[in-house]
Motif scaffolding. Sequence first.
Motif, PDB file in Angstrom:
ATOM      1  N   GLY A  87     -26.458 -33.567 -62.648  1.00  0.00           N
ATOM      2  CA  GLY A  87     -25.487 -32.685 -61.986  1.00  0.00           C
ATOM      3  C   GLY A  87     -24.497 -33.489 -61.168  1.00  0.00           C
ATOM      4  N   GLN A  88     -25.010 -34.484 -60.427  1.00  0.00           N
ATOM      5  CA  GLN A  88     -24.128 -35.267 -59.562  1.00  0.00           C
ATOM      6  C   GLN A  88     -23.148 -36.115 -60.377  1.00  0.00           C
ATOM      7  OE1 GLN A  88     -23.834 -35.042 -56.012  1.00  0.00           O
ATOM      8  NE2 GLN A  88     -21.961 -35.952 -56.767  1.00  0.00           N
ATOM      9  N   TYR A  89     -23.617 -36.697 -61.502  1.00  0.00           N
ATOM     10  CA  TYR A  89     -22.622 -37.500 -62.246  1.00  0.00           C
ATOM     11  C   TYR A  89     -21.588 -36.624 -62.938  1.00  0.00           C
ATOM     12  CZ  TYR A  89     -25.439 -37.667 -66.762  1.00  0.00           C
ATOM     13  OH  TYR A  89     -26.140 -37.400 -67.900  1.00  0.00           O
ATOM     14  N   PHE A  90     -21.947 -35.383 -63.256  1.00  0.00           N
ATOM     15  CA  PHE A  90     -20.914 -34.478 -63.788  1.00  0.00           C
ATOM     16  C   PHE A  90     -19.917 -34.111 -62.688  1.00  0.00           C
ATOM     17  CE2 PHE A  90     -23.389 -33.901 -67.671  1.00  0.00           C
ATOM     18  CZ  PHE A  90     -22.362 -33.832 -68.596  1.00  0.00           C
ATOM     19  N   VAL A  91     -20.427 -33.768 -61.499  1.00  0.00           N
ATOM     20  CA  VAL A  91     -19.523 -33.446 -60.383  1.00  0.00           C
ATOM     21  C   VAL A  91     -18.608 -34.641 -60.111  1.00  0.00           C
ATOM     22  CG1 VAL A  91     -19.434 -33.029 -57.883  1.00  0.00           C
ATOM     23  CG2 VAL A  91     -21.026 -31.716 -59.303  1.00  0.00           C
ATOM     24  N   SER A  92     -19.193 -35.834 -60.055  1.00  0.00           N
ATOM     25  CA  SER A  92     -18.404 -37.025 -59.745  1.00  0.00           C
ATOM     26  C   SER A  92     -17.497 -37.432 -60.910  1.00  0.00           C
ATOM     27  CB  SER A  92     -19.326 -38.193 -59.364  1.00  0.00           C
ATOM     28  OG  SER A  92     -20.137 -37.814 -58.279  1.00  0.00           O
ATOM     29  N   SER A  93     -17.697 -36.804 -62.071  1.00  0.00           N
ATOM     30  CA  SER A  93     -16.784 -37.040 -63.191  1.00  0.00           C
ATOM     31  C   SER A  93     -15.727 -35.944 -63.255  1.00  0.00           C
ATOM     32  CB  SER A  93     -17.561 -37.088 -64.511  1.00  0.00           C
ATOM     33  OG  SER A  93     -18.497 -38.138 -64.491  1.00  0.00           O
ATOM     34  N   GLY A  94     -15.767 -35.013 -62.278  1.00  0.00           N
ATOM     35  CA  GLY A  94     -14.710 -34.003 -62.181  1.00  0.00           C
ATOM     36  C   GLY A  94     -15.090 -32.612 -62.651  1.00  0.00           C
ATOM     37  N   VAL A  95     -16.386 -32.347 -62.808  1.00  0.00           N
ATOM     38  CA  VAL A  95     -16.805 -31.057 -63.371  1.00  0.00           C
ATOM     39  C   VAL A  95     -17.374 -30.140 -62.277  1.00  0.00           C
ATOM     40  CG1 VAL A  95     -18.290 -29.957 -65.107  1.00  0.00           C
ATOM     41  CG2 VAL A  95     -17.319 -32.211 -65.565  1.00  0.00           C
ATOM     42  N   PHE A  96     -17.123 -28.841 -62.450  1.00  0.00           N
ATOM     43  CA  PHE A  96     -17.717 -27.820 -61.584  1.00  0.00           C
ATOM     44  C   PHE A  96     -19.119 -27.522 -62.133  1.00  0.00           C
ATOM     45  CE2 PHE A  96     -18.240 -23.076 -61.091  1.00  0.00           C
ATOM     46  CZ  PHE A  96     -18.525 -23.094 -59.738  1.00  0.00           C
ATOM     47  N   VAL A  97     -20.143 -27.688 -61.295  1.00  0.00           N
ATOM     48  CA  VAL A  97     -21.526 -27.573 -61.771  1.00  0.00           C
ATOM     49  C   VAL A  97     -22.304 -26.535 -60.959  1.00  0.00           C
ATOM     50  CG1 VAL A  97     -23.723 -28.799 -62.040  1.00  0.00           C
ATOM     51  CG2 VAL A  97     -21.583 -29.985 -62.562  1.00  0.00           C
ATOM     52  N   VAL A  98     -22.929 -25.592 -61.643  1.00  0.00           N
ATOM     53  CA  VAL A  98     -23.724 -24.556 -60.970  1.00  0.00           C
ATOM     54  C   VAL A  98     -25.208 -24.777 -61.257  1.00  0.00           C
ATOM     55  CG1 VAL A  98     -23.895 -22.094 -60.505  1.00  0.00           C
ATOM     56  CG2 VAL A  98     -21.895 -22.975 -61.689  1.00  0.00           C
ATOM     57  N   PHE A  99     -26.015 -24.750 -60.208  1.00  0.00           N
ATOM     58  CA  PHE A  99     -27.467 -24.823 -60.369  1.00  0.00           C
ATOM     59  C   PHE A  99     -28.105 -23.493 -59.970  1.00  0.00           C
ATOM     60  CE2 PHE A  99     -29.399 -29.327 -60.610  1.00  0.00           C
ATOM     61  CZ  PHE A  99     -28.447 -29.725 -61.533  1.00  0.00           C
ATOM     62  N   GLY A 100     -29.223 -23.160 -60.609  1.00  0.00           N
ATOM     63  CA  GLY A 100     -29.966 -21.954 -60.248  1.00  0.00           C
ATOM     64  C   GLY A 100     -31.250 -22.324 -59.508  1.00  0.00           C
ATOM     65  N   ILE A 101     -32.206 -21.387 -59.463  1.00  0.00           N
ATOM     66  CA  ILE A 101     -33.538 -21.558 -58.875  1.00  0.00           C
ATOM     67  C   ILE A 101     -33.491 -21.733 -57.357  1.00  0.00           C
ATOM     68  CG2 ILE A 101     -35.700 -22.908 -58.839  1.00  0.00           C
ATOM     69  CD1 ILE A 101     -35.465 -21.726 -61.541  1.00  0.00           C
ATOM     70  N   THR A 102     -33.050 -22.888 -56.909  1.00  0.00           N
ATOM     71  CA  THR A 102     -33.017 -23.179 -55.485  1.00  0.00           C
ATOM     72  C   THR A 102     -32.030 -24.324 -55.313  1.00  0.00           C
ATOM     73  OG1 THR A 102     -34.359 -23.912 -53.611  1.00  0.00           O
ATOM     74  CG2 THR A 102     -34.946 -24.826 -55.725  1.00  0.00           C
ATOM     75  N   TRP A 103     -31.594 -24.535 -54.079  1.00  0.00           N
ATOM     76  CA  TRP A 103     -30.623 -25.609 -53.875  1.00  0.00           C
ATOM     77  C   TRP A 103     -31.104 -26.509 -52.733  1.00  0.00           C
ATOM     78  CZ3 TRP A 103     -27.535 -28.477 -56.232  1.00  0.00           C
ATOM     79  CH2 TRP A 103     -26.683 -29.332 -55.530  1.00  0.00           C
ATOM     80  N   PRO A 104     -31.198 -27.828 -52.953  1.00  0.00           N
ATOM     81  CA  PRO A 104     -31.904 -28.695 -52.019  1.00  0.00           C
ATOM     82  C   PRO A 104     -31.139 -29.124 -50.762  1.00  0.00           C
ATOM     83  CG  PRO A 104     -31.143 -29.973 -53.878  1.00  0.00           C
ATOM     84  CD  PRO A 104     -30.770 -28.561 -54.163  1.00  0.00           C
ATOM     85  N   THR A 105     -29.994 -28.495 -50.447  1.00  0.00           N
ATOM     86  CA  THR A 105     -29.336 -28.910 -49.191  1.00  0.00           C
ATOM     87  C   THR A 105     -29.120 -27.736 -48.235  1.00  0.00           C
ATOM     88  OG1 THR A 105     -27.017 -28.603 -49.856  1.00  0.00           O
ATOM     89  CG2 THR A 105     -28.048 -30.694 -50.479  1.00  0.00           C
ATOM     90  N   PHE A 106     -29.722 -26.599 -48.525  1.00  0.00           N
ATOM     91  CA  PHE A 106     -29.467 -25.444 -47.657  1.00  0.00           C
ATOM     92  C   PHE A 106     -29.925 -25.666 -46.219  1.00  0.00           C
ATOM     93  CE2 PHE A 106     -29.061 -22.388 -51.454  1.00  0.00           C
ATOM     94  CZ  PHE A 106     -27.667 -22.454 -51.392  1.00  0.00           C
ATOM     95  N   GLY A 107     -30.751 -26.680 -45.982  1.00  0.00           N
ATOM     96  CA  GLY A 107     -31.168 -27.002 -44.616  1.00  0.00           C
ATOM     97  C   GLY A 107     -30.061 -27.649 -43.792  1.00  0.00           C
ATOM     98  N   SER A 108     -28.971 -28.059 -44.445  1.00  0.00           N
ATOM     99  CA  SER A 108     -27.853 -28.677 -43.720  1.00  0.00           C
ATOM    100  C   SER A 108     -26.547 -27.965 -44.093  1.00  0.00           C
ATOM    101  CB  SER A 108     -27.746 -30.162 -44.090  1.00  0.00           C
ATOM    102  OG  SER A 108     -26.431 -30.644 -43.821  1.00  0.00           O
ATOM    103  N   LYS A 109     -26.006 -27.227 -43.121  1.00  0.00           N
ATOM    104  CA  LYS A 109     -24.753 -26.481 -43.392  1.00  0.00           C
ATOM    105  C   LYS A 109     -23.619 -27.444 -43.727  1.00  0.00           C
ATOM    106  CE  LYS A 109     -25.244 -22.185 -40.766  1.00  0.00           C
ATOM    107  NZ  LYS A 109     -26.271 -22.449 -39.723  1.00  0.00           N
ATOM    108  N   ASN A 110     -23.564 -28.544 -42.974  1.00  0.00           N
ATOM    109  CA  ASN A 110     -22.459 -29.489 -43.173  1.00  0.00           C
ATOM    110  C   ASN A 110     -22.498 -30.120 -44.561  1.00  0.00           C
ATOM    111  OD1 ASN A 110     -21.315 -29.158 -40.643  1.00  0.00           O
ATOM    112  ND2 ASN A 110     -22.727 -30.636 -39.710  1.00  0.00           N
ATOM    113  N   LEU A 111     -23.685 -30.578 -44.958  1.00  0.00           N
ATOM    114  CA  LEU A 111     -23.802 -31.225 -46.270  1.00  0.00           C
ATOM    115  C   LEU A 111     -23.511 -30.220 -47.384  1.00  0.00           C
ATOM    116  CD1 LEU A 111     -24.476 -33.588 -48.111  1.00  0.00           C
ATOM    117  CD2 LEU A 111     -26.897 -33.071 -47.838  1.00  0.00           C
ATOM    118  N   THR A 112     -24.022 -29.003 -47.215  1.00  0.00           N
ATOM    119  CA  THR A 112     -23.797 -27.983 -48.243  1.00  0.00           C
ATOM    120  C   THR A 112     -22.301 -27.685 -48.372  1.00  0.00           C
ATOM    121  OG1 THR A 112     -25.962 -27.061 -47.740  1.00  0.00           O
ATOM    122  CG2 THR A 112     -24.490 -25.672 -49.025  1.00  0.00           C
TER     123      THR A 112
END
Length: 629
Positions: free
Chosen positions: A545-570
């Motif tokens: 997911g990260q290399y697609f984002v860093s290659s310019g792509v919009f990427v959606v993940f389901g299930i859960t998201w691992p940065t919701f504990g940090s508003k700034n990072l999210t």
Amino acid sequence: MNSEEKLILLDERLKLQQPQCGFGILEICCRNCVMGPCRISPFDGGPKLGVCGANEDTIVARNLLRKIAVGTSAHSDHGRAVAEALIKVARKEAPGYEIKDEFKLIKLALELGIDIKDKKTEEIAEKVGEVCLSQFGNQEGELIFTKRAPLKRQKIWKELGITPRGVDREVVEALHRTHMGTDQDYINLMKQAQRCALSDGWGGSMIATDLTDVLFGTPEPILGQVNFGVLKEDYVNIIVHGHEPLLSEMIVIASEDPELINLAKEKGAKGINIGGICCTANEVLMRHGISIIGNFLNQEMAITTGAVEVMVVDIQCIMASLPEISSCFHTKIITTSEKAKIPGAIHIHFTEENALEKAKEIIKMAIENYKNRKKENVLIPENKMDLVAGFSYESIYYILGGRFRATYRPLNDNIINGKIRGIAGVVGCNNPKVVHDQIHIKLVSKLIENDVLVLQTGCSAVACAKAGFMDSVKGLNYAGKGLREVCEAVGIPPVIHMGSCVDNSRILLAATCVVKEGGLGDDISELPAAGAAPEWMSEKALSIGQYFVSSGVFVVFGITWPTFGSKNLTKYLFEDIEKEVGGKWAFENDPDKMADLMLKHIDEKRKKLGIDKARERVLYDMAMRRELE
Ligand code: NFS
Ligand code: SF4
């Protein structure tokens, strides 16, 4: 396990884990040093800093970077193994293997600046293997394959300082930076996350794909079948499961040995049947049309059919429960990699030097085990589905352009005229937190219904194959009018199987080919394209997911998201990062809304390119008609 004990499968184990730790879900716990473990409280009054003073932004970012580093390592170590194998094959140290795609080898050699004049194929292969292997330990400069990206993309990476130098170097630096008291700036941590992930997509994974093609052949469209119904009741059934194709290719070759087939017949079976699970399945499907039994969540169930003599595994995504479950049946679990052993499994050390011999040994073991199958335990579900697989970015050239006119032009033209609204990459795992395969299927069906051509890899591809989207006839019924028209004309299904998870590099290159063909902007970020991993579970998925984002792509993940504990990072990952790299992350669990997000993004990109008008079909009502007259 004795017979009174209940067989505990994955769903049951998930239930026993409930409720799962809220700190863990939010990723706001840290165990990086033993002043901790520390937890940041999301509630008023609780601790807001770890013992060292790290806040939630630092902790969540460090956790994410570590995960991405692990994902990168897994894909890249797989790539390294293929490079090492190619060198051994070239040096004639790996009996049984051969170089199947000389054309791709030569092309690669020229790209890598290797002098091929008066050189034998083996000499060229050795050199290509060595240069690829050097990419892992490269210390300075840039990974060679980053030069394949559109020029504008390369410039963006350079300006941000995220062009990867060497695969191992980026992983080590990621681990270093997350050591207690090192990098504590979440944006700076994400910079390394990007560089590390790019060393996977445009490095380790791309090397894995390219060298696998050289060794075992670049895929071309091929027919196959998928689902439990491919297990055969009166055959010796062998499952290959895991990731590296080095082992499974040899098992396939050995299974065709007339001596072994006769032995199976002597033991009362009609023959030997090979089926795959997870990415190994995709590798042998892409090149041999070997049937796929299922994806990640099917591995335990496959054993419970009672019809599997041997399940042979190598690395990654193999559940530790397999030996325990197989103890209730006659199935033997065989591990083969020194990197991945499981207590209770039989270990057969497999190397390139002894590959064919060990593959035969494994098949003999399966044949001998056939007699232990208990007929009353056998229950094979009938479901199976046809599919077309075997799409590489190279084969797409010829499918679209014809045998003598390799080009992406028809694809670009049909995107520009609006018959194809856009392209989506839908990839990734299964996760038992949602109904098996359902999010993949619902998402992809809505995308193709809306004329989006879908490219797939990994377990997501297997999910959609089971649903029939990759059947060249049935699949068309799910496609929107425009997409259907193009697919019918070219003779492809609306959902394209591009291989295993390391083959996401094929999607990067297909996107690059579309950019280079012209008419749709100068960079991947300008394409009407989006990506998703709706049922992800593995750290590898985060790296992808990260290399697609860093290659310019919009990427959606389901299930859960691992940065919701940090508003700034999210906020950074969901919004601000787009200003830097042109791609960004999003989270959505509902497949319907997930498709809407992707379609909205695709339409915005069409608008920016000035091709949105092409899609608007004007419906004349009576008043308009009268006006015309
Ligand atoms: Ni990908 Fe392949 Fe499947 Fe997920 Fe595992 S098999 S490398 S990680 S579960 S898609
Ligand atoms: Fe706690 Fe800091 Fe140590 Fe993490 S690194 S465990 S936050 S003291």
